[in-house]
Enzyme design. Structure first.
Site, PDB file in Angstrom:
ATOM      1  N   ARG A 116      16.793  14.422   3.620  1.00 18.31           N
ATOM      2  CA  ARG A 116      15.842  15.430   4.098  1.00 18.31           C
ATOM      3  C   ARG A 116      16.597  16.591   4.726  1.00 18.31           C
ATOM      4  O   ARG A 116      17.745  16.440   5.163  1.00 18.31           O
ATOM      5  CB  ARG A 116      14.947  14.875   5.203  1.00 18.31           C
ATOM      6  CG  ARG A 116      14.409  13.506   4.979  1.00 18.31           C
ATOM      7  CD  ARG A 116      13.274  13.217   5.905  1.00 18.31           C
ATOM      8  NE  ARG A 116      13.672  12.559   7.149  1.00 18.31           N
ATOM      9  CZ  ARG A 116      12.831  12.203   8.111  1.00 18.31           C
ATOM     10  NH1 ARG A 116      11.548  12.469   7.986  1.00 18.31           N
ATOM     11  NH2 ARG A 116      13.257  11.595   9.198  1.00 18.31           N
ATOM     12  N   TYR A 129      10.390  -1.573  13.488  1.00 20.10           N
ATOM     13  CA  TYR A 129      10.168  -0.136  13.514  1.00 20.10           C
ATOM     14  C   TYR A 129       8.886   0.128  14.288  1.00 20.10           C
ATOM     15  O   TYR A 129       7.828  -0.388  13.949  1.00 20.10           O
ATOM     16  CB  TYR A 129      10.050   0.494  12.114  1.00 20.10           C
ATOM     17  CG  TYR A 129       9.748   1.974  12.285  1.00 20.10           C
ATOM     18  CD1 TYR A 129      10.771   2.869  12.551  1.00 20.10           C
ATOM     19  CD2 TYR A 129       8.433   2.438  12.304  1.00 20.10           C
ATOM     20  CE1 TYR A 129      10.494   4.202  12.809  1.00 20.10           C
ATOM     21  CE2 TYR A 129       8.151   3.766  12.565  1.00 20.10           C
ATOM     22  CZ  TYR A 129       9.190   4.647  12.810  1.00 20.10           C
ATOM     23  OH  TYR A 129       8.917   5.966  13.090  1.00 20.10           O
ATOM     24  N   GLU A 169      19.904  15.406   6.787  1.00 18.27           N
ATOM     25  CA  GLU A 169      19.885  14.006   7.211  1.00 18.27           C
ATOM     26  C   GLU A 169      20.439  13.113   6.106  1.00 18.27           C
ATOM     27  O   GLU A 169      19.998  13.190   4.961  1.00 18.27           O
ATOM     28  CB  GLU A 169      18.428  13.613   7.525  1.00 18.27           C
ATOM     29  CG  GLU A 169      18.266  12.160   7.912  1.00 18.27           C
ATOM     30  CD  GLU A 169      16.812  11.801   8.219  1.00 18.27           C
ATOM     31  OE1 GLU A 169      16.124  12.571   8.919  1.00 18.27           O
ATOM     32  OE2 GLU A 169      16.372  10.753   7.739  1.00 18.27           O
ATOM     33  N   ARG A 229      19.742   0.280   9.253  1.00 16.84           N
ATOM     34  CA  ARG A 229      20.227   1.539   8.686  1.00 16.84           C
ATOM     35  C   ARG A 229      20.384   2.515   9.843  1.00 16.84           C
ATOM     36  O   ARG A 229      19.716   2.399  10.876  1.00 16.84           O
ATOM     37  CB  ARG A 229      19.224   2.139   7.684  1.00 16.84           C
ATOM     38  CG  ARG A 229      19.021   1.323   6.465  1.00 16.84           C
ATOM     39  CD  ARG A 229      20.211   1.278   5.551  1.00 16.84           C
ATOM     40  NE  ARG A 229      20.390   2.510   4.785  1.00 16.84           N
ATOM     41  CZ  ARG A 229      21.426   2.726   3.993  1.00 16.84           C
ATOM     42  NH1 ARG A 229      22.391   1.811   3.866  1.00 16.84           N
ATOM     43  NH2 ARG A 229      21.532   3.849   3.305  1.00 16.84           N
ATOM     44  N   ARG A 276      -2.956   9.608  -2.712  1.00 15.42           N
ATOM     45  CA  ARG A 276      -4.291  10.188  -2.519  1.00 15.42           C
ATOM     46  C   ARG A 276      -4.807  10.844  -3.785  1.00 15.42           C
ATOM     47  O   ARG A 276      -4.057  11.585  -4.431  1.00 15.42           O
ATOM     48  CB  ARG A 276      -4.242  11.221  -1.399  1.00 15.42           C
ATOM     49  CG  ARG A 276      -3.844  10.574  -0.107  1.00 15.42           C
ATOM     50  CD  ARG A 276      -3.406  11.567   0.926  1.00 15.42           C
ATOM     51  NE  ARG A 276      -2.819  10.852   2.054  1.00 15.42           N
ATOM     52  CZ  ARG A 276      -2.163  11.418   3.035  1.00 15.42           C
ATOM     53  NH1 ARG A 276      -2.006  12.727   3.049  1.00 15.42           N
ATOM     54  NH2 ARG A 276      -1.663  10.698   4.005  1.00 15.42           N
ATOM     55  N   ASP A 281       6.495   3.346  15.969  1.00  7.43           N
ATOM     56  CA  ASP A 281       6.280   4.740  16.313  1.00  7.43           C
ATOM     57  C   ASP A 281       6.209   4.838  17.832  1.00  7.43           C
ATOM     58  O   ASP A 281       6.035   3.829  18.525  1.00  7.43           O
ATOM     59  CB  ASP A 281       4.967   5.242  15.688  1.00  7.43           C
ATOM     60  CG  ASP A 281       5.181   5.725  14.255  1.00  7.43           C
ATOM     61  OD1 ASP A 281       6.281   6.236  13.955  1.00  7.43           O
ATOM     62  OD2 ASP A 281       4.252   5.590  13.441  1.00  7.43           O
ATOM     63  N   ARG A 291       0.846  -1.192   0.000  1.00  9.61           N
ATOM     64  CA  ARG A 291       0.000   0.000   0.000  1.00  9.61           C
ATOM     65  C   ARG A 291       0.881   1.241   0.000  1.00  9.61           C
ATOM     66  O   ARG A 291       1.327   1.701   1.036  1.00  9.61           O
ATOM     67  CB  ARG A 291      -0.895   0.019   1.240  1.00  9.61           C
ATOM     68  CG  ARG A 291      -1.992  -1.018   1.220  1.00  9.61           C
ATOM     69  CD  ARG A 291      -2.724  -1.116   2.537  1.00  9.61           C
ATOM     70  NE  ARG A 291      -1.868  -1.658   3.589  1.00  9.61           N
ATOM     71  CZ  ARG A 291      -1.498  -0.989   4.653  1.00  9.61           C
ATOM     72  NH1 ARG A 291      -1.908   0.238   4.840  1.00  9.61           N
ATOM     73  NH2 ARG A 291      -0.706  -1.547   5.551  1.00  9.61           N
TER      74      ARG A 291
HETATM   75  C1  LIG Z   1      14.796   9.296  12.524  1.00  3.83           C
HETATM   76  C2  LIG Z   1      13.616   8.798  13.294  1.00  3.83           C
HETATM   77  C3  LIG Z   1      12.451   9.522  13.276  1.00  3.83           C
HETATM   78  C4  LIG Z   1      11.342   9.075  13.986  1.00  3.83           C
HETATM   79  N1  LIG Z   1      10.208   9.818  13.936  1.00  3.83           N
HETATM   80  C5  LIG Z   1       9.126   9.416  14.634  1.00  3.83           C
HETATM   81  C6  LIG Z   1       7.925  10.183  14.594  1.00  3.83           C
HETATM   82  O1  LIG Z   1       7.836  11.211  13.934  1.00  3.83           O
HETATM   83  N2  LIG Z   1       6.862   9.736  15.302  1.00  3.83           N
HETATM   84  C7  LIG Z   1       6.913   8.575  16.062  1.00  3.83           C
HETATM   85  O2  LIG Z   1       5.911   8.230  16.707  1.00  3.83           O
HETATM   86  N3  LIG Z   1       8.049   7.844  16.123  1.00  3.83           N
HETATM   87  C8  LIG Z   1       9.152   8.226  15.431  1.00  3.83           C
HETATM   88  N4  LIG Z   1      10.314   7.485  15.489  1.00  3.83           N
HETATM   89  C9  LIG Z   1      10.339   6.265  16.332  1.00  3.83           C
HETATM   90  C10 LIG Z   1      10.762   6.537  17.806  1.00  3.83           C
HETATM   91  O3  LIG Z   1      12.051   7.092  17.833  1.00  3.83           O
HETATM   92  C11 LIG Z   1      10.736   5.204  18.564  1.00  3.83           C
HETATM   93  O4  LIG Z   1       9.430   4.682  18.550  1.00  3.83           O
HETATM   94  C12 LIG Z   1      11.183   5.303  20.030  1.00  3.83           C
HETATM   95  O5  LIG Z   1      12.348   6.044  20.186  1.00  3.83           O
HETATM   96  C13 LIG Z   1      11.426   3.907  20.547  1.00  3.83           C
HETATM   97  O6  LIG Z   1      11.685   3.945  21.931  1.00  3.83           O
HETATM   98  P1  LIG Z   1      12.555   2.769  22.584  1.00  3.83           P
HETATM   99  O7  LIG Z   1      12.538   2.988  24.045  1.00  3.83           O
HETATM  100  O8  LIG Z   1      12.111   1.465  22.054  1.00  3.83           O
HETATM  101  O9  LIG Z   1      14.018   2.968  21.953  1.00  3.83           O
HETATM  102  P2  LIG Z   1      15.079   4.144  22.064  1.00  3.83           P
HETATM  103  O10 LIG Z   1      14.411   5.469  22.127  1.00  3.83           O
HETATM  104  O11 LIG Z   1      16.074   3.921  21.018  1.00  3.83           O
HETATM  105  O12 LIG Z   1      15.756   3.874  23.493  1.00  3.83           O
HETATM  106  C14 LIG Z   1      16.657   2.784  23.709  1.00  3.83           C
HETATM  107  C15 LIG Z   1      17.781   3.301  24.580  1.00  3.83           C
HETATM  108  O13 LIG Z   1      18.564   2.186  25.008  1.00  3.83           O
HETATM  109  C16 LIG Z   1      19.903   2.601  25.120  1.00  3.83           C
HETATM  110  N5  LIG Z   1      20.769   1.414  25.086  1.00  3.83           N
HETATM  111  C17 LIG Z   1      20.889   0.502  24.078  1.00  3.83           C
HETATM  112  N6  LIG Z   1      21.778  -0.448  24.417  1.00  3.83           N
HETATM  113  C18 LIG Z   1      22.227  -0.147  25.658  1.00  3.83           C
HETATM  114  C19 LIG Z   1      23.169  -0.740  26.539  1.00  3.83           C
HETATM  115  N7  LIG Z   1      23.855  -1.857  26.205  1.00  3.83           N
HETATM  116  N8  LIG Z   1      23.395  -0.184  27.757  1.00  3.83           N
HETATM  117  C20 LIG Z   1      22.737   0.974  28.099  1.00  3.83           C
HETATM  118  N9  LIG Z   1      21.837   1.585  27.299  1.00  3.83           N
HETATM  119  C21 LIG Z   1      21.581   1.038  26.102  1.00  3.83           C
HETATM  120  C22 LIG Z   1      20.082   3.492  23.888  1.00  3.83           C
HETATM  121  O14 LIG Z   1      21.188   4.356  24.042  1.00  3.83           O
HETATM  122  C23 LIG Z   1      18.729   4.233  23.863  1.00  3.83           C
HETATM  123  O15 LIG Z   1      18.793   5.474  24.548  1.00  3.83           O
HETATM  124  C24 LIG Z   1      11.415   7.882  14.745  1.00  3.83           C
HETATM  125  C25 LIG Z   1      12.610   7.137  14.759  1.00  3.83           C
HETATM  126  C26 LIG Z   1      13.695   7.579  14.038  1.00  3.83           C
HETATM  127  C27 LIG Z   1      14.951   6.755  14.034  1.00  3.83           C
END
Ligand SMILES: Cc1cc2nc3c(=O)[nH]c(=O)nc-3n(C[C@H](O)[C@H](O)[C@H](O)COP(=O)(O)OP(=O)(O)OC[C@H]3O[C@@H](n4cnc5c(N)ncnc54)[C@H](O)[C@@H]3O)c2cc1C
Length: 379
Positions: free
Chosen positions: A286, A357, A309, A255, A181, A359, A177
């Site tokens: 971007r 992935y 970026e 990536r 639009r 959000d 998909r």
């Molecule tokens: C470029 C980009 C744009 C995005 N834009 C959006 C958006 O517009 N809207 C949206 O809803 N979502 C967006 N997202 C998704 C969003 O970032 C994630 O959903 C969210 O950050 C996930 O949270 P998390 O806790 O799973 O992981 P993370 O936020 O990655 O947290 C994991 C943490 O674990 C730590 N860690 C890893 N391994 C270790 C270790 N061995 N020891 C200690 N610490 C460790 C890392 O340093 C990190 O801080 C985007 C993601 C990216 C990459």
């Protein structure tokens, strides 16, 4: 290190911060968070550019959006949201178009004036020039949906830059998909709730982690302190699953992104928060201009911060987007099985732990479910 924590959480992103908040405030128990970076917030971390005072998202523009009422009500305990409404534009051959492709994109690209009910017939003419009965790859599938010219302009170059692969080498299934639009709708998301936290993302994490029951150790890699922990502690781990087993079955593919920060002498550089670049020869995917994320703030400046970026293959330190595909999927499943054997007291989750992935609203929902279904019930 104090060894007497019942819960040790690895990573200070949304997944672990929300579980920590629940354990600390709902169960009233003490937790330790270890985070290898020098800040909380994970990839949602926001900070202020010193030269301009503009708040920006260090790991790429983040827009909060959800239709999940439970998630919205929970996160609203820690922030209010502004009225930012996300729209994405793309520059191709020095001209700006709307994304995802909509009627404005088509009319402007072909210099015509179609009505919504004329779009199908128009594209039918394009499909007569090139279409595929059994699309074998991403390129053929995309051409079947929007035709070759729109694909070449808006999808091909961007995809090659983003994924580092020719769309002919990517599976057709990725774009069953393609967002497309036949009207002038320019909203990127259609969720019930969306916006940017009024005081920024990091302020949410400050509040989530404010309890005296939560200790945070920054600049600390879990693998360097793991042996010092209480052996009966429950570990909640949001790092990479392959790292957890020292990459014994090989590395999962990701990536990652590089960001180039620049302050330029314009009050407004591009008139929007995110501008995509479709041409393959422009090396960045971007440009972000974070001042547009907070239309309610007055910055009063003749300068603005822009962030270019670049997408590239990830190293072990900075995995961002799981690449997926069958090989990675089965490698992930193999790791998950082994993790359950090697670490019986460990709960794994978040975007790196699940190799998915997500959000932000998905991660918040998963964290609340993990707390309610596993931790609170003492599983
Ligand atoms: C470029 C980009 C744009 C995005 N834009 C959006 C958006 O517009 N809207 C949206 O809803 N979502 C967006 N997202 C998704 C969003 O970032 C994630 O959903 C969210 O950050 C996930 O949270 P998390 O806790 O799973 O992981 P993370 O936020 O990655 O947290 C994991 C943490 O674990 C730590 N860690 C890893 N391994 C270790 C270790 N061995 N020891 C200690 N610490 C460790 C890392 O340093 C990190 O801080 C985007 C993601 C990216 C990459």
């Amino acid at each position: 290190m104090n060894k007497n924590y019942d819960y040790v959480l690895v990573g200070a992103g949304f997944y672990c911060s929300i579980i920590a908040e629940r354990i600390a405030n709902d169960l009233g128990k003490k937790v330790l968070i270890v985070e290898k970076r020098n800040h909380i917030g994970g990839n949602c971390f926001s900070e202020t550019n010193i030269e301009t005072g503009i708040e920006f998202h260090k790991y790429g523009t983040h827009i909060f959006h959800t239709s999940n009422k439970k998630v919205w009500e929970y996160i609203s305990n820690f922030t209010t949201f502004n009225s930012y409404y996300h729209q994405v534009l793309i520059t191709y051959n020095s001209k700006v178009y709307q994304m995802p492709i909509n009627l404005e994109t088509i009319n402007s690209f072909y210099n015509i004036n179609l009505k919504p009910f004329e779009v199908d017939d128009f594209l039918e003419q394009e499909f007569k020039k090139e279409s595929y009965t059994n699309p074998k790859n991403f390129e053929e599938q995309a051409i079947n949906i929007i035709g070759r010219p729109l694909y070449d302009a808006f999808i091909k170059g961007y995809t090659i830059k983003q994924w580092g692969r020719d769309p002919k080498d990517l599976p057709a299934s990725i774009i069953k998909r393609l967002p497309f639009r036949k009207n002038y709708s320019e909203s990127y998301f259609f969720d019930t709730y969306q916006g940017i936290p009024t005081d920024g993302f990091t302020a949410i994490f400050d509040k989530l982690l404010a309890s005296n029951n939560i200790d945070i150790q920054l600049n600390t890699d879990f693998f360097e302190i793991k042996e010092q922990l209480n052996s009966s502690a429950t570990i909640i781990y949001s790092g990479s699953i392959d790292r957890l087993l020292d990459y014994r079955f090989g590395e999962l593919d990701y990536r990652t992104l590089d960001f180039e920060f620049e302050v330029v002498n314009y009050e407004d550089f591009q008139g929007t928060s995110v501008m995509n670049y479709g041409n393959q020869k422009i090396p960045y995917t971007r440009i972000h201009e974070p001042k547009h994320l907070h239309p309610e703030r007055t910055y009063n400046l003749d300068k603005t911060l822009i962030i270019k970026e670049y997408s590239k293959e990830a190293n072990r330190e900075e995995p961002y987007y799981p690449i997926g595909g069958e090989v990675n999927k089965s490698l992930y499943t193999k790791y998950l099985k082994e993790v359950k054997k090697v670490y019986p007291n460990l709960i794994i989750g978040g975007r790196l732990g699940d190799y998915k992935y997500y959000d932000m609203h998905h991660v918040i929902e998963n964290a609340l479910d993990t707390y309610n279904n596993l931790i609170k019930k003492g599983c």
